[in-house]
Scaffold this active site. Structure first.
Site, short mmCIF file in Angstrom:
data_model
loop_
_atom_site.label_atom_id
_atom_site.label_comp_id
_atom_site.label_asym_id
_atom_site.label_seq_id
_atom_site.Cartn_x
_atom_site.Cartn_y
_atom_site.Cartn_z
N GLY A 189 40.34 61.19 34.52
CA GLY A 189 39.45 61.65 36.07
C GLY A 189 38.39 62.46 35.45
O GLY A 189 37.84 63.36 34.67
N ASN A 206 44.47 66.27 36.72
CA ASN A 206 44.26 66.79 34.61
C ASN A 206 43.28 66.72 34.27
O ASN A 206 43.31 67.29 32.83
CB ASN A 206 45.79 66.70 34.14
CG ASN A 206 45.71 65.15 33.54
OD1 ASN A 206 44.73 63.98 33.84
ND2 ASN A 206 46.41 65.13 32.84
N TYR A 242 55.16 49.40 31.17
CA TYR A 242 53.97 50.21 32.24
C TYR A 242 54.80 49.32 33.73
O TYR A 242 55.18 50.51 34.64
CB TYR A 242 52.34 50.01 31.93
CG TYR A 242 52.04 49.82 33.48
CD1 TYR A 242 51.54 51.51 33.58
CD2 TYR A 242 51.36 49.58 34.35
CE1 TYR A 242 50.87 52.13 35.00
CE2 TYR A 242 50.60 49.43 35.49
CZ TYR A 242 50.20 51.02 35.66
OH TYR A 242 49.28 50.74 36.93
C1 UD1 Z 1 45.94 44.29 35.91
C2 UD1 Z 1 46.16 44.88 35.37
C3 UD1 Z 1 47.10 46.27 35.06
C4 UD1 Z 1 48.35 45.40 35.35
C5 UD1 Z 1 48.49 43.93 35.40
C6 UD1 Z 1 49.51 42.94 36.54
C7 UD1 Z 1 44.30 46.46 35.46
C8 UD1 Z 1 42.38 46.96 34.30
N1 UD1 Z 1 44.71 45.99 34.12
O1 UD1 Z 1 45.91 43.49 33.82
O2 UD1 Z 1 47.38 47.20 35.15
O3 UD1 Z 1 49.63 45.63 34.88
O4 UD1 Z 1 46.90 43.29 36.06
O5 UD1 Z 1 49.13 41.71 37.03
O6 UD1 Z 1 43.16 45.91 36.49
N2 UD1 Z 1 39.88 39.69 29.80
C9 UD1 Z 1 38.46 38.79 29.14
N3 UD1 Z 1 37.90 39.94 28.21
C10 UD1 Z 1 37.46 41.03 28.51
C11 UD1 Z 1 38.76 41.69 29.10
C12 UD1 Z 1 39.86 41.29 29.74
O7 UD1 Z 1 38.16 37.58 28.81
O8 UD1 Z 1 36.90 41.36 27.76
C13 UD1 Z 1 40.95 38.53 30.63
C14 UD1 Z 1 42.29 39.26 30.05
O9 UD1 Z 1 42.50 38.25 29.22
C15 UD1 Z 1 42.87 38.54 31.31
C16 UD1 Z 1 41.42 39.11 32.91
O10 UD1 Z 1 40.46 38.87 31.67
O11 UD1 Z 1 43.20 37.58 31.12
C17 UD1 Z 1 41.83 40.46 32.95
O12 UD1 Z 1 42.05 41.21 32.79
P1 UD1 Z 1 42.12 42.69 32.71
O13 UD1 Z 1 41.23 43.42 33.85
O14 UD1 Z 1 42.49 43.57 31.49
O15 UD1 Z 1 43.41 42.41 33.73
P2 UD1 Z 1 44.55 42.19 33.60
O16 UD1 Z 1 45.35 41.78 32.65
O17 UD1 Z 1 45.21 41.12 34.72
#
Ligand code: UD1
Length: 306
Positions: A36, A32, A140
């Site tokens: 994407g 949709n 989710y």
């Molecule tokens: C991921 C999944 C999510 C899933 C979860 C299951 C993604 C994008 N999200 O979340 O769909 O439900 O695993 O466990 O893959 N962080 C920073 N700085 C930033 C952004 C993030 O420090 O600017 C940190 C976050 O706080 C976290 C880590 O990086 O500790 C990973 O974050 P993120 O990529 O958002 O993924 P998850 O939270 O692990």
């Protein structure tokens, strides 16, 4: 084979579409275009594109015989699922049920769909195998878990063979970097490209199992082809089996963005942030013959650096 890819213009779906076309398959993409983009898709004589919400699709929309469905259409955001749970429910759960009904109407025998590591909630042990208790801590995660349960129930009823892939932290080209809730690697590589600061939530020692999007596409392809029993629903983790801390990620990325010298800011950890995550991929390797290539390394970061 002729494969229907829902969400095929999205981040993961477009890589899968590309791989399926490259290996001689025909692909119909339904998307949709809510997240994407048409520009994610190649021009290809074996590719047909239908711009439509999967919830609105009917069997009559598909005039040619389809052999299998890869269902990736979703709103893959934990935050969105809290802010708009009903909308998320429609797109992540009702959509899966709609796809299962399409399988029945079109007499399709193989369905591969995206689930998530979010079904586990806060892991009590690492690495996380599929036997680990499921305890989602977001709508989710719950929507993905119930999607699996629907797939299992209807696989038995319809004699369908289905595969739910519990994806860990996927990264790679085409991941949208522009929201606070985008994957951390896309946010960091985008900031580094623009010479902007990055923010680490917490101490940066939290770890994740980051899997390269092209490996995830390979996992889908293997799941589409694996010899599986009719009436079964296979659930598999898809990660690398390794975990890496955010501080290590930043170090690897810095090497690929040598011109970047903006500050690294530290902020309090995100609410309910999981400390460590790591997939046990024994099942995927034994049943699907899946072995990821692209563990987070400088070569891949170079690709992200464009
Ligand atoms: C991921 C999944 C999510 C899933 C979860 C299951 C993604 C994008 N999200 O979340 O769909 O439900 O695993 O466990 O893959 N962080 C920073 N700085 C930033 C952004 C993030 O420090 O600017 C940190 C976050 O706080 C976290 C880590 O990086 O500790 C990973 O974050 P993120 O990529 O958002 O993924 P998850 O939270 O692990």
């Amino acid at each position: 084979m002729h494969i229907l890819v829902t969400g095929g213009a999205g981040f993961i779906g477009s890589h899968l579409t590309e791989q399926l076309l490259d290996t001689g398959n025909r692909v119909t993409v339904v998307d949709n275009l809510s997240s994407g983009k048409l520009s994610n898709l190649p021009e290809h004589s074996n590719l047909k594109f239908i711009q439509k919400d999967i919830l609105a699709c009917k069997a009559e929309d598909f005039t040619e015989k389809i052999d299998a469905i890869a269902h990736l259409a979703a709103i893959a955001s934990v935050n969105f699922s809290w802010v708009q749970p009903l909308e998320a429910h429609h797109n992540n759960l009702s959509a899966t049920l709609a796809v299962i009904q399409l399988c029945e109407a079109l007499n399709i025998s193989r369905l591969v769909f995206t689930s998530s590591a979010a079904v586990y909630g806060n892991p009590s042990q690492l690495p996380i195998s599929e036997e680990h208790p499921t305890a989602p801590i977001s709508p989710y995660g719950l929507q993905k878990l119930v999607s699996e349960q629907y797939a299992s129930l209807f696989s038995q009823k319809l004699g369908l063979s289905s595969v739910g892939l519990r994806l860990f932290n996927v990264f790679g080209p085409r991941q949208a970097p522009d929201s606070e809730y985008s994957g951390v690697i896309s946010i960091f590589s985008n900031a580094m490209k623009q010479g902007k600061p990055i923010t680490i939530y917490g101490d940066g020692k939290q770890t994740r199992d980051f899997i390269y999007v092209k490996d995830v596409a390979i996992a889908f392809t293997k799941a589409l082809l694996a010899p599986l029993e009719a009436g079964s629903c296979l659930i598999c983790n898809i990660g690398t089996g390794k975990r890496i801390s955010l501080l290590e990620i930043v170090d690897i990325m810095k090497a690929s963005f040598p011109q970047w010298n903006a500050p690294i800011n530290f902020a309090p950890p995100r609410l309910a942030d999981i400390r460590h995550s790591q997939a046990d991929i024994l099942k995927a390797s034994s049943v699907l013959d899946f072995m990821p290539d692209g563990v987070m390394n400088p070569e891949i970061v170079q690709i992200l650096a464009g």
